[in-house]
Design a protein around this motif. Structure first.
Motif, PDB file in Angstrom:
ATOM      1  N   TYR A   1      10.236  10.297   2.323  1.00  0.00           N
ATOM      2  CA  TYR A   1      10.202   9.452   3.828  1.00  0.00           C
ATOM      3  C   TYR A   1       9.124   9.489   4.492  1.00  0.00           C
ATOM      4  O   TYR A   1       8.654   9.125   5.811  1.00  0.00           O
ATOM      5  CB  TYR A   1      11.574  10.166   4.581  1.00  0.00           C
ATOM      6  N   GLY A   2       8.007   9.664   3.619  1.00  0.00           N
ATOM      7  CA  GLY A   2       6.720   9.715   4.479  1.00  0.00           C
ATOM      8  C   GLY A   2       6.543  11.267   5.119  1.00  0.00           C
ATOM      9  O   GLY A   2       5.202  11.181   5.790  1.00  0.00           O
ATOM     10  N   LEU A   3       7.320  12.410   5.108  1.00  0.00           N
ATOM     11  CA  LEU A   3       6.933  13.483   5.723  1.00  0.00           C
ATOM     12  C   LEU A   3       6.228  14.406   4.906  1.00  0.00           C
ATOM     13  O   LEU A   3       6.247  14.504   3.675  1.00  0.00           O
ATOM     14  CB  LEU A   3       8.452  14.144   5.957  1.00  0.00           C
ATOM     15  N   PRO A   4       5.103  14.969   5.650  1.00  0.00           N
ATOM     16  CA  PRO A   4       4.513  16.000   4.958  1.00  0.00           C
ATOM     17  C   PRO A   4       5.071  17.032   4.086  1.00  0.00           C
ATOM     18  O   PRO A   4       5.770  17.725   4.704  1.00  0.00           O
ATOM     19  CB  PRO A   4       3.636  16.621   6.069  1.00  0.00           C
ATOM     20  N   MET A   5       4.987  16.974   2.891  1.00  0.00           N
ATOM     21  CA  MET A   5       5.444  17.951   1.834  1.00  0.00           C
ATOM     22  C   MET A   5       4.595  17.870   0.557  1.00  0.00           C
ATOM     23  O   MET A   5       4.227  16.926   0.038  1.00  0.00           O
ATOM     24  CB  MET A   5       7.004  17.701   1.667  1.00  0.00           C
TER      25      MET A   5
ATOM     26  N   LEU B   1       1.062  -1.306   0.089  1.00  0.00           N
ATOM     27  CA  LEU B   1      -0.038   0.179   0.033  1.00  0.00           C
ATOM     28  C   LEU B   1       0.909   1.177   0.052  1.00  0.00           C
ATOM     29  O   LEU B   1       0.632   1.994  -0.756  1.00  0.00           O
ATOM     30  CB  LEU B   1      -0.858  -0.114   1.191  1.00  0.00           C
TER      31      LEU B   1
ATOM     32  N   THR C   1       3.068   7.150  -1.227  1.00  0.00           N
ATOM     33  CA  THR C   1       3.776   8.101  -0.269  1.00  0.00           C
ATOM     34  C   THR C   1       5.136   7.748  -0.180  1.00  0.00           C
ATOM     35  O   THR C   1       6.346   8.273  -0.032  1.00  0.00           O
ATOM     36  CB  THR C   1       3.114   8.315   0.745  1.00  0.00           C
TER      37      THR C   1
ATOM     38  N   ALA D   1       3.120  15.760  -4.290  1.00  0.00           N
ATOM     39  CA  ALA D   1       3.130  15.673  -2.674  1.00  0.00           C
ATOM     40  C   ALA D   1       3.605  14.318  -2.322  1.00  0.00           C
ATOM     41  O   ALA D   1       4.634  13.651  -2.850  1.00  0.00           O
ATOM     42  CB  ALA D   1       1.762  16.082  -2.224  1.00  0.00           C
ATOM     43  N   LYS D   2       2.915  13.605  -1.647  1.00  0.00           N
ATOM     44  CA  LYS D   2       3.238  12.167  -1.349  1.00  0.00           C
ATOM     45  C   LYS D   2       4.610  11.688  -1.314  1.00  0.00           C
ATOM     46  O   LYS D   2       4.992  11.863  -0.258  1.00  0.00           O
ATOM     47  CB  LYS D   2       2.354  11.169  -2.472  1.00  0.00           C
TER      48      LYS D   2
ATOM     49  N   THR E   1      -3.533  11.906   2.861  1.00  0.00           N
ATOM     50  CA  THR E   1      -2.381  11.278   2.780  1.00  0.00           C
ATOM     51  C   THR E   1      -1.569  11.415   4.118  1.00  0.00           C
ATOM     52  O   THR E   1      -1.150  10.313   4.760  1.00  0.00           O
ATOM     53  CB  THR E   1      -1.413  11.550   1.789  1.00  0.00           C
ATOM     54  N   PHE E   2      -1.249  12.474   4.692  1.00  0.00           N
ATOM     55  CA  PHE E   2      -0.299  12.678   5.712  1.00  0.00           C
ATOM     56  C   PHE E   2      -1.027  12.827   7.100  1.00  0.00           C
ATOM     57  O   PHE E   2      -0.651  13.514   7.957  1.00  0.00           O
ATOM     58  CB  PHE E   2       0.396  14.160   5.461  1.00  0.00           C
TER      59      PHE E   2
ATOM     60  N   GLY F   1       1.485   3.697   1.711  1.00  0.00           N
ATOM     61  CA  GLY F   1       0.988   5.369   2.150  1.00  0.00           C
ATOM     62  C   GLY F   1       0.396   5.579   0.773  1.00  0.00           C
ATOM     63  O   GLY F   1       0.409   6.928   0.356  1.00  0.00           O
ATOM     64  N   CYS F   2      -0.089   4.825  -0.020  1.00  0.00           N
ATOM     65  CA  CYS F   2      -0.760   5.181  -1.326  1.00  0.00           C
ATOM     66  C   CYS F   2       0.178   5.959  -2.224  1.00  0.00           C
ATOM     67  O   CYS F   2      -0.181   6.979  -2.653  1.00  0.00           O
ATOM     68  CB  CYS F   2      -2.115   6.080  -1.116  1.00  0.00           C
TER      69      CYS F   2
ATOM     70  N   MET G   1      -0.823   6.686   7.349  1.00  0.00           N
ATOM     71  CA  MET G   1      -2.148   7.187   6.975  1.00  0.00           C
ATOM     72  C   MET G   1      -2.995   7.061   8.383  1.00  0.00           C
ATOM     73  O   MET G   1      -2.156   7.568   9.117  1.00  0.00           O
ATOM     74  CB  MET G   1      -2.586   6.474   5.761  1.00  0.00           C
TER      75      MET G   1
ATOM     76  N   THR H   1       7.211   5.709  10.251  1.00  0.00           N
ATOM     77  CA  THR H   1       7.158   7.318   9.864  1.00  0.00           C
ATOM     78  C   THR H   1       5.473   7.685   9.457  1.00  0.00           C
ATOM     79  O   THR H   1       4.989   8.880   9.740  1.00  0.00           O
ATOM     80  CB  THR H   1       8.093   7.695   8.825  1.00  0.00           C
ATOM     81  N   HIS H   2       5.106   7.136   8.654  1.00  0.00           N
ATOM     82  CA  HIS H   2       3.970   7.206   7.754  1.00  0.00           C
ATOM     83  C   HIS H   2       2.982   6.065   7.657  1.00  0.00           C
ATOM     84  O   HIS H   2       3.518   5.170   7.264  1.00  0.00           O
ATOM     85  CB  HIS H   2       4.332   7.825   6.326  1.00  0.00           C
TER      86      HIS H   2
END
Lengths: 437, 437, 437, 437
Positions: free
Chosen positions: A282-286, A55, A60, A276-277, B306-307, A57-58, B87, B84-85
């Motif tokens: 690293y999965g960090l919001p950006m 999956l 991410t 984004a994603k 996502t985040f 993170g879809c 969802m 880390t991520h």
């Protein structure tokens, strides 16, 4: 109420979520473990159970969970008291990301974009992109496509097709006109022609658009793929009618379709791109909005947001560009190998599904199988989880099982995942046939 | 185009921002340094210059930059390959945050909220709150107030008052009715009565609202303070008319006004609360919607993003609750002491401004001085920066110089900042008087 | 289904309406007679019953029913095969109306308006006025007032306050901001100051308006009267902020308040005026938008409508101008006498209402009494009808009994109507007191 | 300013329009005569010039100008002081219309509708229909079609396709989704299938509609004809998805297409029908909404309008039903004969247009020829007027010359009109060829 564990001895329990979190939670319902470690393709449960994560993170986590190169860069930065949060003030971390993005992504692809850092969510990038297109053109209408998904804040939600999400708005969603995506009306009908016709016809009732926003592959909408020809045609039609061509590359970009941007194969150069994603890696919001330099008509601070300067994400994003994308050819070849293995594996699974007709969808590492029904797909997903594979569905009726394995997956890991999926499909198909008998 | 430094030797330069970043950047225009280190109240420039930070991410860094306790928790978590991520899947980090938030924040204040994790921005929290209120009540209209600020995505922007931001929408902003905030029509007029009248009058033209959304102190709007009586009255009126009472505590909450929630002094219990900014405590993107349990009518995944599961932020947010808020009385006393020093310092500065009349605004650690004009304020801000103090303005005409020092500031640091500010004000007032002479 | 009368012998029955007309019918519920003749102030039922009409088509029949001078002009025109319908082509009838309107209405009042003939309804005139104001200013927002009524098509309905009508929209009503009308917040508060403040404040959240639309007396809203000072102030504020000042004179104009336009006493010159109702003078559908010549930025046919050239109405409208308004002073004196008699009569009725407090509302020939409740008013209206007086209510709760007698009424007719009303009020007040005892 | 003719000797002049009427006037620009008499197919100019009228108020005068039977009924009614204006109170004239409409129109066609009298314009009927559909279904979205025209008040305008009119709104037009009309995507594509697909797909982005509103022949949109099969299919799809099927029969109804309702040939029974234009038969403003009895969920007065009881129109409308439609077969045969003559004439004209390809459009007495361009059509129209024929254009680029002769036209009159048109076309085609040579 939560029972009163003394906090020092607190041990995570699922009841905490059930008692304290809103009913809005969703993925957790399919995967009722508590995860505490992650590395590469693997997620680990608190009880030591291990899962392959398809999956991600879809889309991410295209470089896998907690990639060591990115992790080291991040830990160093934090340890060294690098600036964490600075809104849109200048930071060393941001400068290095900007520079690297320009050198490694934009320049080699001959793209002259400026970068806008909106609030760190894909929806926020879409909101910024649509605002800017409306501002630049002085028009209100935006064209989006059937089965498109662009986020759930109101401005983005208007462009999103999904009824489940649209229904949550509680207010009329305006300013967007829906057009049929490539293939939506059947293989023989070129829906781009219809777009051109309504935009050329002064009494079509479709107002001249500020923008056309499109995904090259519709991630949530069911892994529908726009052909390169259609994308080029839509881009031409968009410009012909004075609108901005926006590619929402939030899910399909950052290597997922084989190249950094998903639209490289089509040879189009969007006026605006949303990312984004997997951008931070690293999965960090950006999130990021790329804007053709000549359309950068923003006033200072006109679109803002407290977290638009997430320096941790700048650090990992830069590290990912250095590590993976400076060697563009090499990384593209890696992705291509995995994608070929994935395609072959899914074809093989489909070929063994008996009377249940499965359809291969998507492209690159953004692939899936359309199951006979959402119920069928749900059964497959459940079986996969029981056997250690986390995988999800997409599509109008959640009927497409979607593989979003990391781009960095090894051949063995991929095979393990495909094996679990294959068995789950076979078992579900067998049940299905028994039920039908 | 950026000059072609070989990347290994790359040294950050301001030109990179000018060439590669969108014109939308704003704070960086006032503070043209490149920052690379941060600790407590201090920001450090790449050239070794040091600044006291009284902007603090607009109240995002209430515990200062890179607080060591939070930093240690975060580094440990990352080093240990914590998730880390994820969802909205269950993670250990999330469970611990949920549990701690319940034990340390909700239970002692007798608040029975469930927690929704929207996309990690304040605007996303506001969008979720308004959606839910509309869904629960089946109504569309939302009441917000003059000078209110709630974010810039379209749903949130409709509730925001600022013309500069509203003008960027490019589309009609609907579904919101504006009412005068406490004091807006002068000290003698109770604007809550007007609210009650229009909601009681079936031909007032103000449709029955889904929600009334209010800040207890308007951070961007100019540090306007609602009285406790007015807040209680507005809460009562809201419920009387079947609407949900939402407090947007994004800027004023998390200790900024002296207690965890800014509305504690008023004794109101909102139906929905939005939090973001200082919630993670470390500047990491995180937002939260607190929902009265009986109104949690969300369907699974109806609002997503996502985040929405930023585990790093969960870790630091939990650590901050443990470190600062388990000892509620102690931390409140600390804040009160700093607030008293700040108030006294600002009063003293105002008293020495000569013919330039300065007005004290705000409450707690959310204080400022209204200058005679935005131009005056800009001159003060510029002088402060030259002398090592980062501070910003707010208000309809950017005429209020706003102090958002960390809650953890020492008495000496506070005094240093006040001294710089005092000198800048005095010098500007003197220039002003010379110009007028 | 309707019983199968042979049509030749068909005799009108109330059942026909009950069986064949939609539930939307309203006035007929209060006055369940079938009317077949009308002259002056009198309506005659099919059964020979006679009624004084103090409703007069809600101010549509200011010269009474079927005035003989207008009737003769109309019959001659029809008999002579004058053009009946010509959309906006030139017709003799239209030219003569235009010329007469200019000579008799505009020139003596020193007004330089051009005339737009929208679809022949007041709502259509309001829609055209708002469209034009938005076009000329390039702005979207329109300011309207609490308790205002401007029609029920969507564009007009957005400006209308009444919840009963707004509720029928079935879609969000946007683009209008509601402000408190003169006196709405009590006698001591100048609501024009509030309007000025929000329009001057760049973060009030009230977008710069295209127009301010106001009734000088709110007919449906409850006979609320704006003072001349307030109107002048609002006009000034409107222009100061670059918006168009629109007076909706549909109900209050054409002599109802003592002069041709209701705003003459205030000495304001609106940028746009909407007229309808009594404009044709004979009850024929006709509407008019008067536009300050410099703002006539319409493109040909940009706002249209099949019935915008109702020549029958042009004929009677011209005849009415000739007959009544060429002698402006004389007709104004006539109205003034009737208005004085009406005021005195209503005051007398109020003084005899015992413990039921009645409040005199309105001005000129647009007067009414506010009853203690809508139920009280309904009882009064019912008793009036039983005694031969047709009269209706207005106001947020239908609590104001409204006298809209023809301007041409004789002193005796007026007295008869007042007598019936006085008895109905007295009887209702007595019942009320008995019930309370 | 208008020159100061003494009014007694006033003689109509074109300058009056130029000086006093708004720029919004349109038809008058093509036909710069002043008309003062009208009878049957003939319009007469003030200077004695005579014109055949093939515009006929855009299908408002289906029985010709000032039909003597209707005229007599109207003059008698007025002379006798019949009620002229009564809002929605019961009047003798209204009862007789209701009864006649039921006996002559509804009962023979087995239609169980109740009648709503909205404001007397087609746009108002459309506004009422859409409001009711939204109210009954609780949904907001309305489906309308490319090239549809439904009026220019905001609610109706949202459903109208024409850019020229939409552009006048000055505000976002919402709540309507546009679908391709029959034939819009070419002869081979069944656009009803596309409608069904998007309504069946939960992530198409097309919200479940309250209504589908359609014209059977698009009068303003260019005489596009929906096939009976397509209409039946669309009606089925509409009901299948829980929406109301609305036929806007304002231009195509009242005999224009051969039968009273234009949809009779298709055998569909709409849930709501809108009528206006030729309903009164005499060019008097009147509109009607027919509502399937089970959906009549209006509250009293929820949709209203001052002129909703135009008794003069009730009188002529009833007389027209008696005179023309009681003998349904006879009148339909008359129309069919004229329609056949018209079709043949137009085919003949087209066949002689040389290299200019003309296309026959429309059906019944709603026919036209598509010219090579709007410029070509304008030249034809100009020549026609010079030779005594009033005729207009329609279509996205005004390229279709549209014949809307009265249904009562004689064979000789029709031939005269066709001759003038034929010559104008031939001359224009010749000019065209010369220019191309």
């Amino acid at each position: 109420m939560v029972n009163n564990n003394t906090v020092p001895g607190h041990k995570p329990v699922v009841e905490t979520f059930e008692l304290l979190e809103s009913q809005v939670r969703s993925y957790s319902r399919n995967f009722p473990a508590i995860f505490n470690k992650a590395k590469g393709v693997q997620l680990e449960g608190e009880d030591g159970s291990k899962y392959l994560d398809f999956l991600m993170g879809c889309s991410t986590l295209n470089y896998g969970h907690n990639h060591p190169v990115l992790k080291d860069a991040l830990v160093d930065y934090i340890t060294d008291d690098g600036v964490t949060h600075s809104m849109d003030m200048h930071s060393d971390a941001k400068e290095r990301f900007l520079f690297e993005f320009h050198e490694t992504v934009l320049k080699p692809r001959n793209l002259d974009y400026v970068l806008q850092f909106p609030g760190p969510t894909g929806a926020n990038a879409v909101e910024a992109a649509l605002k800017l297109a409306r501002k630049v053109t002085g028009r209100t209408n935006v064209i989006s496509f059937t089965n498109g998904f662009h986020g759930v804040t109101l401005g983005a939600l208007a462009a999103t097709g999904n009824e489940h999400h649209r229904g949550g708005a509680g207010i009329d969603l305006g300013g967007v006109t829906r057009m049929p995506y490539d293939g939506y009306m059947g293989a023989d009908i070129d829906t781009a022609d219809y777009l051109d016709k309504v935009l050329s016809d002064p009494s079509s009732g479709i107002d001249a658009p500020a923008a056309v926003i499109v995904e090259t592959v519709q991630g949530e909408g069911g892994l529908n793929v726009a052909s390169n020809e259609w994308l080029r045609k839509v881009a031409r039609i968009t410009r012909k009618h004075g609108a901005m061509f926006i590619v929402d590359d939030i899910q399909a970009g950052i290597g997922r379709c084989g190249s950094f941007f998903s639209f490289e194969a089509a040879g189009v150069k969007p006026d605006i791109v949303t990312l984004a994603k997997s951008l931070s890696g690293y999965g960090l919001p950006m999130a990021l909005v790329l804007i053709n330099r000549e359309y950068d008509e923003w006033l200072p601070g006109e679109h803002n947001g407290t977290f638009r300067g997430n320096c941790h994400a700048f650090v990992t994003a830069r590290a990912a560009l250095e590590h993976f994308w400076r060697d563009r050819k090499g990384f593209e070849a890696t992705i291509a190998r995995s994608a070929a293995q994935l395609e072959q594996g899914l074809r093989s699974i489909a070929s063994k599904a008996g009377s249940s007709k499965l359809v291969l969808k998507g492209r690159g590492m953004m692939r899936g199988l359309e199951m006979p029904s959402g119920k069928f797909a749900a059964a497959v997903i459940k079986k996969c989880f029981q056997n250690g594979l986390i995988i999800e569905s997409a599509g109008p009726n959640d009927e497409i099982v979607k593989c979003l394995a990391p781009l960095t997956i090894t051949s063995e890991e991929m095979q393990s995942g495909l094996d679990i999926l294959g068995k789950a499909v076979a078992a579900t198909a067998a049940e299905h046939e028994r039920a039908a008998a």
